[in-house]
Design a protein around this motif. Structure first.
Motif, PDB file in Angstrom:
ATOM      1  N   VAL A 166      13.231  38.164  24.949  1.00 40.14           N
ATOM      2  CA  VAL A 166      13.122  37.542  26.268  1.00 40.14           C
ATOM      3  C   VAL A 166      11.832  36.726  26.320  1.00 40.14           C
ATOM      4  O   VAL A 166      10.752  37.263  26.090  1.00 40.14           O
ATOM      5  CB  VAL A 166      13.119  38.596  27.386  1.00 40.14           C
ATOM      6  CG1 VAL A 166      13.047  37.917  28.757  1.00 40.14           C
ATOM      7  CG2 VAL A 166      14.356  39.485  27.300  1.00 40.14           C
ATOM      8  N   PRO A 167      11.908  35.428  26.611  1.00 41.62           N
ATOM      9  CA  PRO A 167      10.703  34.580  26.639  1.00 41.62           C
ATOM     10  C   PRO A 167       9.699  35.054  27.675  1.00 41.62           C
ATOM     11  O   PRO A 167      10.069  35.541  28.756  1.00 41.62           O
ATOM     12  CB  PRO A 167      11.249  33.192  26.992  1.00 41.62           C
ATOM     13  CG  PRO A 167      12.707  33.243  26.664  1.00 41.62           C
ATOM     14  CD  PRO A 167      13.142  34.653  26.902  1.00 41.62           C
ATOM     15  N   VAL A 168       8.410  34.906  27.350  1.00 46.82           N
ATOM     16  CA  VAL A 168       7.379  35.329  28.297  1.00 46.82           C
ATOM     17  C   VAL A 168       7.455  34.526  29.589  1.00 46.82           C
ATOM     18  O   VAL A 168       7.097  35.042  30.660  1.00 46.82           O
ATOM     19  CB  VAL A 168       5.961  35.234  27.682  1.00 46.82           C
ATOM     20  CG1 VAL A 168       5.807  36.195  26.526  1.00 46.82           C
ATOM     21  CG2 VAL A 168       5.627  33.811  27.272  1.00 46.82           C
ATOM     22  N   LEU A 227       0.968  39.764  24.367  1.00 42.55           N
ATOM     23  CA  LEU A 227       0.072  39.763  25.515  1.00 42.55           C
ATOM     24  C   LEU A 227      -0.633  38.413  25.648  1.00 42.55           C
ATOM     25  O   LEU A 227      -0.725  37.844  26.740  1.00 42.55           O
ATOM     26  CB  LEU A 227      -0.972  40.870  25.372  1.00 42.55           C
ATOM     27  CG  LEU A 227      -0.496  42.308  25.545  1.00 42.55           C
ATOM     28  CD1 LEU A 227      -1.562  43.277  25.052  1.00 42.55           C
ATOM     29  CD2 LEU A 227      -0.148  42.595  26.999  1.00 42.55           C
ATOM     30  N   GLU A 228      -1.130  37.924  24.525  1.00 45.23           N
ATOM     31  CA  GLU A 228      -1.831  36.640  24.531  1.00 45.23           C
ATOM     32  C   GLU A 228      -0.894  35.513  24.934  1.00 45.23           C
ATOM     33  O   GLU A 228      -1.256  34.646  25.752  1.00 45.23           O
ATOM     34  CB  GLU A 228      -2.420  36.376  23.148  1.00 45.23           C
ATOM     35  CG  GLU A 228      -3.273  35.129  23.070  1.00 45.23           C
ATOM     36  CD  GLU A 228      -4.062  35.081  21.772  1.00 45.23           C
ATOM     37  OE1 GLU A 228      -5.244  35.458  21.787  1.00 45.23           O
ATOM     38  OE2 GLU A 228      -3.480  34.660  20.742  1.00 45.23           O
ATOM     39  N   GLU A 229       0.310  35.513  24.384  1.00 47.04           N
ATOM     40  CA  GLU A 229       1.281  34.471  24.722  1.00 47.04           C
ATOM     41  C   GLU A 229       1.600  34.499  26.211  1.00 47.04           C
ATOM     42  O   GLU A 229       1.663  33.449  26.879  1.00 47.04           O
ATOM     43  CB  GLU A 229       2.560  34.665  23.895  1.00 47.04           C
ATOM     44  CG  GLU A 229       3.609  33.595  24.132  1.00 47.04           C
ATOM     45  CD  GLU A 229       4.918  33.870  23.394  1.00 47.04           C
ATOM     46  OE1 GLU A 229       5.846  33.033  23.513  1.00 47.04           O
ATOM     47  OE2 GLU A 229       5.019  34.921  22.715  1.00 47.04           O
ATOM     48  N   ALA A 230       1.807  35.685  26.758  1.00 49.37           N
ATOM     49  CA  ALA A 230       2.141  35.818  28.182  1.00 49.37           C
ATOM     50  C   ALA A 230       0.992  35.351  29.065  1.00 49.37           C
ATOM     51  O   ALA A 230       1.198  34.635  30.058  1.00 49.37           O
ATOM     52  CB  ALA A 230       2.500  37.268  28.496  1.00 49.37           C
ATOM     53  N   ASN A 231      -0.222  35.740  28.711  1.00 48.43           N
ATOM     54  CA  ASN A 231      -1.363  35.364  29.546  1.00 48.43           C
ATOM     55  C   ASN A 231      -1.698  33.878  29.438  1.00 48.43           C
ATOM     56  O   ASN A 231      -2.147  33.262  30.409  1.00 48.43           O
ATOM     57  CB  ASN A 231      -2.575  36.226  29.204  1.00 48.43           C
ATOM     58  CG  ASN A 231      -2.522  37.571  29.921  1.00 48.43           C
ATOM     59  OD1 ASN A 231      -1.623  37.818  30.710  1.00 48.43           O
ATOM     60  ND2 ASN A 231      -3.483  38.428  29.647  1.00 48.43           N
ATOM     61  N   GLU A 232      -1.484  33.300  28.275  1.00 52.89           N
ATOM     62  CA  GLU A 232      -1.686  31.857  28.145  1.00 52.89           C
ATOM     63  C   GLU A 232      -0.662  31.103  28.992  1.00 52.89           C
ATOM     64  O   GLU A 232      -0.998  30.104  29.642  1.00 52.89           O
ATOM     65  CB  GLU A 232      -1.575  31.446  26.682  1.00 52.89           C
ATOM     66  CG  GLU A 232      -2.790  31.847  25.846  1.00 52.89           C
ATOM     67  CD  GLU A 232      -2.654  31.467  24.387  1.00 52.89           C
ATOM     68  OE1 GLU A 232      -1.543  31.042  23.985  1.00 52.89           O
ATOM     69  OE2 GLU A 232      -3.643  31.604  23.638  1.00 52.89           O
ATOM     70  N   MET A 263      -0.146  31.300  37.335  1.00 48.65           N
ATOM     71  CA  MET A 263       0.426  32.606  37.654  1.00 48.65           C
ATOM     72  C   MET A 263      -0.594  33.716  37.409  1.00 48.65           C
ATOM     73  O   MET A 263      -1.605  33.523  36.743  1.00 48.65           O
ATOM     74  CB  MET A 263       1.657  32.874  36.775  1.00 48.65           C
ATOM     75  CG  MET A 263       2.840  31.979  37.033  1.00 48.65           C
ATOM     76  SD  MET A 263       4.221  32.442  35.922  1.00 48.65           S
ATOM     77  CE  MET A 263       5.533  31.417  36.597  1.00 48.65           C
ATOM     78  N   VAL A 264      -0.283  34.889  37.932  1.00 49.43           N
ATOM     79  CA  VAL A 264      -1.049  36.090  37.633  1.00 49.43           C
ATOM     80  C   VAL A 264      -0.627  36.585  36.244  1.00 49.43           C
ATOM     81  O   VAL A 264       0.568  36.697  35.953  1.00 49.43           O
ATOM     82  CB  VAL A 264      -0.791  37.189  38.683  1.00 49.43           C
ATOM     83  CG1 VAL A 264      -1.504  38.484  38.297  1.00 49.43           C
ATOM     84  CG2 VAL A 264      -1.237  36.727  40.064  1.00 49.43           C
ATOM     85  N   GLY A 265      -1.593  36.874  35.406  1.00 52.25           N
ATOM     86  CA  GLY A 265      -1.291  37.387  34.076  1.00 52.25           C
ATOM     87  C   GLY A 265      -1.450  38.888  33.998  1.00 52.25           C
ATOM     88  O   GLY A 265      -1.710  39.569  35.000  1.00 52.25           O
ATOM     89  N   PHE A 266      -1.302  39.405  32.797  1.00 52.51           N
ATOM     90  CA  PHE A 266      -1.519  40.832  32.579  1.00 52.51           C
ATOM     91  C   PHE A 266      -3.015  41.135  32.677  1.00 52.51           C
ATOM     92  O   PHE A 266      -3.843  40.475  32.041  1.00 52.51           O
ATOM     93  CB  PHE A 266      -1.005  41.252  31.204  1.00 52.51           C
ATOM     94  CG  PHE A 266       0.495  41.243  31.090  1.00 52.51           C
ATOM     95  CD1 PHE A 266       1.293  41.837  32.052  1.00 52.51           C
ATOM     96  CD2 PHE A 266       1.114  40.647  29.999  1.00 52.51           C
ATOM     97  CE1 PHE A 266       2.675  41.845  31.946  1.00 52.51           C
ATOM     98  CE2 PHE A 266       2.496  40.642  29.876  1.00 52.51           C
ATOM     99  CZ  PHE A 266       3.278  41.244  30.852  1.00 52.51           C
ATOM    100  N   THR A 267      -3.362  42.146  33.459  1.00 53.19           N
ATOM    101  CA  THR A 267      -4.760  42.510  33.657  1.00 53.19           C
ATOM    102  C   THR A 267      -5.141  43.783  32.907  1.00 53.19           C
ATOM    103  O   THR A 267      -6.308  44.188  32.944  1.00 53.19           O
ATOM    104  CB  THR A 267      -5.059  42.687  35.151  1.00 53.19           C
ATOM    105  OG1 THR A 267      -4.138  43.654  35.695  1.00 53.19           O
ATOM    106  CG2 THR A 267      -4.891  41.372  35.894  1.00 53.19           C
ATOM    107  N   PHE A 268      -4.176  44.415  32.251  1.00 50.80           N
ATOM    108  CA  PHE A 268      -4.468  45.577  31.411  1.00 50.80           C
ATOM    109  C   PHE A 268      -3.308  45.775  30.446  1.00 50.80           C
ATOM    110  O   PHE A 268      -2.200  45.281  30.645  1.00 50.80           O
ATOM    111  CB  PHE A 268      -4.683  46.847  32.248  1.00 50.80           C
ATOM    112  CG  PHE A 268      -3.450  47.314  32.997  1.00 50.80           C
ATOM    113  CD1 PHE A 268      -2.592  48.257  32.458  1.00 50.80           C
ATOM    114  CD2 PHE A 268      -3.149  46.802  34.256  1.00 50.80           C
ATOM    115  CE1 PHE A 268      -1.469  48.681  33.150  1.00 50.80           C
ATOM    116  CE2 PHE A 268      -2.023  47.215  34.957  1.00 50.80           C
ATOM    117  CZ  PHE A 268      -1.181  48.156  34.402  1.00 50.80           C
ATOM    118  N   SER A 269      -3.595  46.509  29.364  1.00 52.43           N
ATOM    119  CA  SER A 269      -2.582  46.886  28.386  1.00 52.43           C
ATOM    120  C   SER A 269      -2.614  48.395  28.227  1.00 52.43           C
ATOM    121  O   SER A 269      -3.682  49.014  28.333  1.00 52.43           O
ATOM    122  CB  SER A 269      -2.859  46.212  27.036  1.00 52.43           C
ATOM    123  OG  SER A 269      -1.943  46.661  26.041  1.00 52.43           O
TER     124      SER A 269
END
Length: 313
Positions: A123-125, A154-159, A166-172
């Motif tokens: 599933v694409p980010v 994670l990097e791909e999604a946040n970029e 948009m709001v990105g991931f703030t923790f893993s």
């Protein structure tokens, strides 16, 4: 207790996060006793998931929140989109349906922190971040995270999120412990390796570690010769991890603490923000974790424990 600021959350997250996979309404006396004790030592964040105990974990937490009337000071981290027997649940309908059920069980209209329980690389980010940001805009989720995602995803999604406002991931939330997993404990799980560690050091993205004490590897109950726990043998038994155990044992003696407390201190003394998801089921276990959260390790001690330094600092 140290706390970690997470963008979007109403308050910083305590360094010790209470795990709840054994919670259930029929165990409310134990659940309430442990949660009351956890809050008393400064803990403010409870980790749960749509699938934990078939939903009973979230139900028990909701009952406790309602009884204590403390929703305003407690942070809830719940997770969704874990694949089921039919396959992936990484789609808008499944995520929305599961979140609605989770919030009903938790007796609240929002979750402070929400993490996707597994990834689906097919599933694409772009699709995933769009779904999650809709829920943020609706104020049903305050802060986004990912459990068991690789650092590359994670990097791909946040970029993507940054490029599209948009709001990105703030923790893993991966497995992260002094003992390194040589294979996943459960299918689809991700553990912190050297590349992942370097990425978090570079980006500063906080980690909420599950199995932060390596499922009892450092308790002293196990030895290289004792192979009675098949899962522990499969995941953690190797020469490097036994050397890490030996070093933790030595450092514990020097500091007058327990070996398992050194293993937890390792997680909490990284160059980037970390919290440890713990699962104490009695007062003694909670006291041990609380004391471990106060142990300060130098950067050299952390590296030595992790075999990145050969000479004792």
């Amino acid at each position: 207790m140290n706390r970690i600021a997470i963008r979007g959350a109403k308050a910083p997250v305590s360094a010790l996060v209470m795990g709840s996979d054994y919670f259930a309404p029929e165990k409310m006396e134990l659940v309430s006793e442990n949660l009351d004790a956890y809050e008393a030592i400064g803990g403010n964040t409870i980790d749960t998931a749509y699938i934990y105990a078939g939903g009973k974990s979230e139900e028990a937490i909701g009952l406790w929140l309602e009884a204590r009337k403390n929703r305003d000071r407690i942070l809830i981290l719940t997770k969704g989109a874990h694949p089921d027997r039919n396959g992936s649940r990484m789609n808008r309908q499944a995520i929305r349906e599961e979140l609605a059920v989770s919030l009903e069980r938790l007796r609240t209209d929002y979750t402070d922190l929400y993490a996707l329980h597994r990834d689906d690389p097919d599933v694409p980010v772009a699709e995933i971040m769009t779904i999650l940001n809709e829920l943020v805009q609706e104020k049903r989720i305050h802060a986004l995270g990912a459990s068991n995602w690789t650092w590359q995803r994670l990097e791909e999604a946040n970029e993507y999120a940054k490029a599209n406002g948009m709001v990105g991931f703030t923790f893993s939330s991966p497995n992260f412990s002094l003992a390194k997993a040589q294979e996943p404990y459960w299918k689809g799980c991700v553990s912190v390796d050297e590349e992942t560690l370097a990425w978090h050091e570079r980006t500063g993205l906080p980690v909420f570690s599950w199995s932060s004490q390596a499922r009892g590897f450092f308790t002293g109950r196990f030895t290289p010769e004792d192979r009675s726990n098949a899962d522990l043998v499969r995941v953690f038994y190797n020469d490097d991890n036994w050397e890490r155990y030996r070093r933790a044992e030595l450092l514990a003696r020097e500091k007058g603490v327990e070996t398992i407390q050194i293993s937890l201190a390792y997680v909490l003394n990284q160059k980037f923000p970390t919290a440890a998801i713990i699962g104490p089921q009695n007062a003694a276990e909670l006291r041990s974790c609380h004391a471990a959260a106060s142990i300060r390790l130098t950067e050299q001690e952390v590296q030595w424990l992790d075999l990145r330094l050969s000479e004792r600092p």
